[in-house]
Motif scaffolding. Structure first.
Motif, PDB file in Angstrom:
ATOM      1  N   PHE A 110      74.845  37.095  59.502  1.00 35.24           N
ATOM      2  CA  PHE A 110      74.152  37.667  60.660  1.00 35.24           C
ATOM      3  C   PHE A 110      73.174  36.650  61.250  1.00 35.24           C
ATOM      4  CE2 PHE A 110      70.529  39.926  62.508  1.00 35.24           C
ATOM      5  CZ  PHE A 110      71.171  40.700  63.468  1.00 35.24           C
ATOM      6  N   VAL A 111      72.408  35.997  60.378  1.00 39.00           N
ATOM      7  CA  VAL A 111      71.454  34.991  60.854  1.00 39.00           C
ATOM      8  C   VAL A 111      72.190  33.802  61.453  1.00 39.00           C
ATOM      9  CG1 VAL A 111      69.618  33.397  60.167  1.00 39.00           C
ATOM     10  CG2 VAL A 111      69.697  35.712  59.199  1.00 39.00           C
ATOM     11  N   TYR A 112      73.260  33.356  60.792  1.00 42.22           N
ATOM     12  CA  TYR A 112      74.010  32.201  61.282  1.00 42.22           C
ATOM     13  C   TYR A 112      74.662  32.494  62.630  1.00 42.22           C
ATOM     14  CZ  TYR A 112      77.263  28.257  61.310  1.00 42.22           C
ATOM     15  OH  TYR A 112      77.947  27.127  61.647  1.00 42.22           O
ATOM     16  N   LYS A 113      75.067  33.743  62.844  1.00 41.55           N
ATOM     17  CA  LYS A 113      75.654  34.123  64.126  1.00 41.55           C
ATOM     18  C   LYS A 113      74.632  34.012  65.249  1.00 41.55           C
ATOM     19  CE  LYS A 113      78.307  37.850  66.316  1.00 41.55           C
ATOM     20  NZ  LYS A 113      78.876  39.216  66.132  1.00 41.55           N
ATOM     21  N   LYS A 114      73.368  34.315  64.928  1.00 43.02           N
ATOM     22  CA  LYS A 114      72.300  34.236  65.927  1.00 43.02           C
ATOM     23  C   LYS A 114      71.847  32.793  66.150  1.00 43.02           C
ATOM     24  CE  LYS A 114      71.905  38.714  66.540  1.00 43.02           C
ATOM     25  NZ  LYS A 114      72.227  39.359  67.842  1.00 43.02           N
ATOM     26  N   PHE A 115      71.829  32.010  65.075  1.00 42.59           N
ATOM     27  CA  PHE A 115      71.375  30.613  65.144  1.00 42.59           C
ATOM     28  C   PHE A 115      72.482  29.731  64.583  1.00 42.59           C
ATOM     29  CE2 PHE A 115      67.762  33.438  64.452  1.00 42.59           C
ATOM     30  CZ  PHE A 115      67.013  33.187  65.593  1.00 42.59           C
ATOM     31  N   HIS A 116      73.412  29.326  65.455  1.00 43.79           N
ATOM     32  CA  HIS A 116      74.655  28.683  65.019  1.00 43.79           C
ATOM     33  C   HIS A 116      74.447  27.187  64.823  1.00 43.79           C
ATOM     34  CE1 HIS A 116      78.797  29.499  64.208  1.00 43.79           C
ATOM     35  NE2 HIS A 116      79.231  28.557  65.030  1.00 43.79           N
ATOM     36  N   THR A 117      73.576  26.824  63.889  1.00 42.96           N
ATOM     37  CA  THR A 117      73.276  25.436  63.575  1.00 42.96           C
ATOM     38  C   THR A 117      73.165  25.285  62.061  1.00 42.96           C
ATOM     39  OG1 THR A 117      70.880  25.781  63.675  1.00 42.96           O
ATOM     40  CG2 THR A 117      71.985  25.163  65.733  1.00 42.96           C
ATOM     41  N   ARG A 118      73.029  24.042  61.605  1.00 41.26           N
ATOM     42  CA  ARG A 118      72.831  23.826  60.161  1.00 41.26           C
ATOM     43  C   ARG A 118      71.526  24.461  59.698  1.00 41.26           C
ATOM     44  NH1 ARG A 118      74.676  17.466  59.922  1.00 41.26           N
ATOM     45  NH2 ARG A 118      76.932  17.851  60.004  1.00 41.26           N
ATOM     46  N   LYS A 119      70.496  24.334  60.525  1.00 39.85           N
ATOM     47  CA  LYS A 119      69.225  24.967  60.184  1.00 39.85           C
ATOM     48  C   LYS A 119      69.386  26.474  60.083  1.00 39.85           C
ATOM     49  CE  LYS A 119      64.415  25.363  61.724  1.00 39.85           C
ATOM     50  NZ  LYS A 119      63.424  24.959  62.768  1.00 39.85           N
ATOM     51  N   GLY A 120      70.141  27.050  61.012  1.00 42.07           N
ATOM     52  CA  GLY A 120      70.397  28.487  60.959  1.00 42.07           C
ATOM     53  C   GLY A 120      71.161  28.878  59.706  1.00 42.07           C
ATOM     54  N   ALA A 121      72.105  28.019  59.284  1.00 43.55           N
ATOM     55  CA  ALA A 121      72.866  28.292  58.063  1.00 43.55           C
ATOM     56  C   ALA A 121      71.955  28.279  56.840  1.00 43.55           C
ATOM     57  CB  ALA A 121      73.986  27.270  57.906  1.00 43.55           C
ATOM     58  N   VAL A 122      71.081  27.274  56.760  1.00 41.99           N
ATOM     59  CA  VAL A 122      70.163  27.176  55.620  1.00 41.99           C
ATOM     60  C   VAL A 122      69.224  28.391  55.581  1.00 41.99           C
ATOM     61  CG1 VAL A 122      68.262  25.846  54.622  1.00 41.99           C
ATOM     62  CG2 VAL A 122      70.259  24.657  55.538  1.00 41.99           C
ATOM     63  N   ILE A 123      68.663  28.738  56.743  1.00 45.32           N
ATOM     64  CA  ILE A 123      67.758  29.893  56.798  1.00 45.32           C
ATOM     65  C   ILE A 123      68.505  31.175  56.442  1.00 45.32           C
ATOM     66  CG2 ILE A 123      66.339  31.314  58.325  1.00 45.32           C
ATOM     67  CD1 ILE A 123      65.635  28.767  59.859  1.00 45.32           C
ATOM     68  N   GLY A 124      69.699  31.331  56.989  1.00 41.84           N
ATOM     69  CA  GLY A 124      70.480  32.525  56.701  1.00 41.84           C
ATOM     70  C   GLY A 124      70.828  32.654  55.228  1.00 41.84           C
ATOM     71  N   LEU A 125      71.229  31.547  54.615  1.00 41.38           N
ATOM     72  CA  LEU A 125      71.579  31.582  53.193  1.00 41.38           C
ATOM     73  C   LEU A 125      70.355  31.833  52.318  1.00 41.38           C
ATOM     74  CD1 LEU A 125      74.121  28.623  53.218  1.00 41.38           C
ATOM     75  CD2 LEU A 125      74.653  31.017  52.714  1.00 41.38           C
ATOM     76  N   ALA A 126      69.216  31.261  52.713  1.00 39.37           N
ATOM     77  CA  ALA A 126      67.986  31.509  51.959  1.00 39.37           C
ATOM     78  C   ALA A 126      67.586  32.974  52.048  1.00 39.37           C
ATOM     79  CB  ALA A 126      66.862  30.621  52.496  1.00 39.37           C
ATOM     80  N   LEU A 127      67.665  33.549  53.252  1.00 36.16           N
ATOM     81  CA  LEU A 127      67.364  34.970  53.415  1.00 36.16           C
ATOM     82  C   LEU A 127      68.384  35.841  52.681  1.00 36.16           C
ATOM     83  CD1 LEU A 127      66.313  35.125  57.179  1.00 36.16           C
ATOM     84  CD2 LEU A 127      64.837  35.326  55.178  1.00 36.16           C
ATOM     85  N   GLY A 128      69.648  35.389  52.664  1.00 33.21           N
ATOM     86  CA  GLY A 128      70.669  36.112  51.918  1.00 33.21           C
ATOM     87  C   GLY A 128      70.372  36.136  50.428  1.00 33.21           C
ATOM     88  N   THR A 129      69.868  35.022  49.907  1.00 25.78           N
ATOM     89  CA  THR A 129      69.490  34.965  48.493  1.00 25.78           C
ATOM     90  C   THR A 129      68.339  35.914  48.193  1.00 25.78           C
ATOM     91  OG1 THR A 129      70.210  32.648  48.347  1.00 25.78           O
ATOM     92  CG2 THR A 129      68.680  33.436  46.658  1.00 25.78           C
TER      93      THR A 129
END
Length: 234
Positions: free
Chosen positions: A109-128
């Protein structure tokens, strides 16, 4: 006359896209099941917690096709696992789905909103974080039922020293693996024409940068060591 012809040209592309998507999701589900089987070879934590890495595969699918795909794959894999190799029955199946969806759907969900590497890192951290919080709650509620443990005397004292680090390390391991494997997997799927160009990452269409690669490797090494500690190997 021109309008019907345009529609006639456009309509065949939708079934083709749907077939590619279904094929990709089925392939990811099969791979996730195999990874789950291989993960069962790892030592358990506290005798019943399994360091499962199938969320790596499922979350890559979620990054490609959206959060709903993660829910679909997680349900399919958990149900097949329940009828084949699991001994925890429907309750274990539900716990598997909850854990995977908490991690993968949040990250996607986060990566879909922020489609960048930074968005991926933030999304995965929030997922954890979401995985950890959700599983603390559901282990408190469900573990006494299917493990036959006393909630107040056994489960509650395990929440902070056992369930908390276990889920943080599990999420961290999957996070590091996703950061390392996402680009090669997407590239392979695109070359196989299973992923349209529109699903390709917006940022960093070339090779992984050295800094990002080192960050991902350092993250992976850290959580591998922590996992080995939890499993009593180190």
């Amino acid at each position: 006359m021109s309008e019907p012809n345009a529609n006639a040209i456009k309509t065949p592309s939708r079934p083709a896209t749907n077939v590619r998507t279904i094929t990709s999701l089925a392939m990811l589900a099969a791979i996730a099941y195999v990874v789950m089987l291989l993960s069962k070879m790892l030592p358990q934590v506290s005798g019943f917690l399994q360091m499962d890495l199938k969320d790596t595969v499922i979350c890559i699918g979620a990054f490609l096709f959206g959060p709903l795909s993660a829910a679909v794959i997680s349900i399919v894999v958990a149900v097949v696992e329940m009828f084949t190799v699991s001994d925890t029955g429907p309750i274990g199946c539900i716990m598997n789905v909850l854990a995977t969806c908490a991690f993968c759907c949040t990250a996607a969900f986060v990566y879909k909103k922020f489609h960048t590497r930074k968005g991926a890192v933030i999304g995965l951290a929030l997922g954890t974080v979401c995985l950890t919080v959700v599983m603390l709650l559901w282990n408190y509620l469900i573990t006494p039922i299917y493990m036959g443990m006393d909630r107040e005397e056994i489960v509650v004292p395990m929440l902070i020293p056992v369930f908390l680090p276990f889920n943080l390390v599990k999420g961290g391991l999957n996070m590091a693996l996703i950061l390392l494997l996402y680009k090669p997997v997407v590239t392979a799927l695109r070359k196989a024409r299973l992923v349209p160009e529109s699903h390709a990452p917006v940022e960093g269409k070339g090779k992984l940068s050295a800094g990002f690669l080192l960050f991902s490797l350092a993250l992976l090494a850290t959580f591998v060591v922590l996992a080995l500690v939890l499993m009593g190997i180190l």
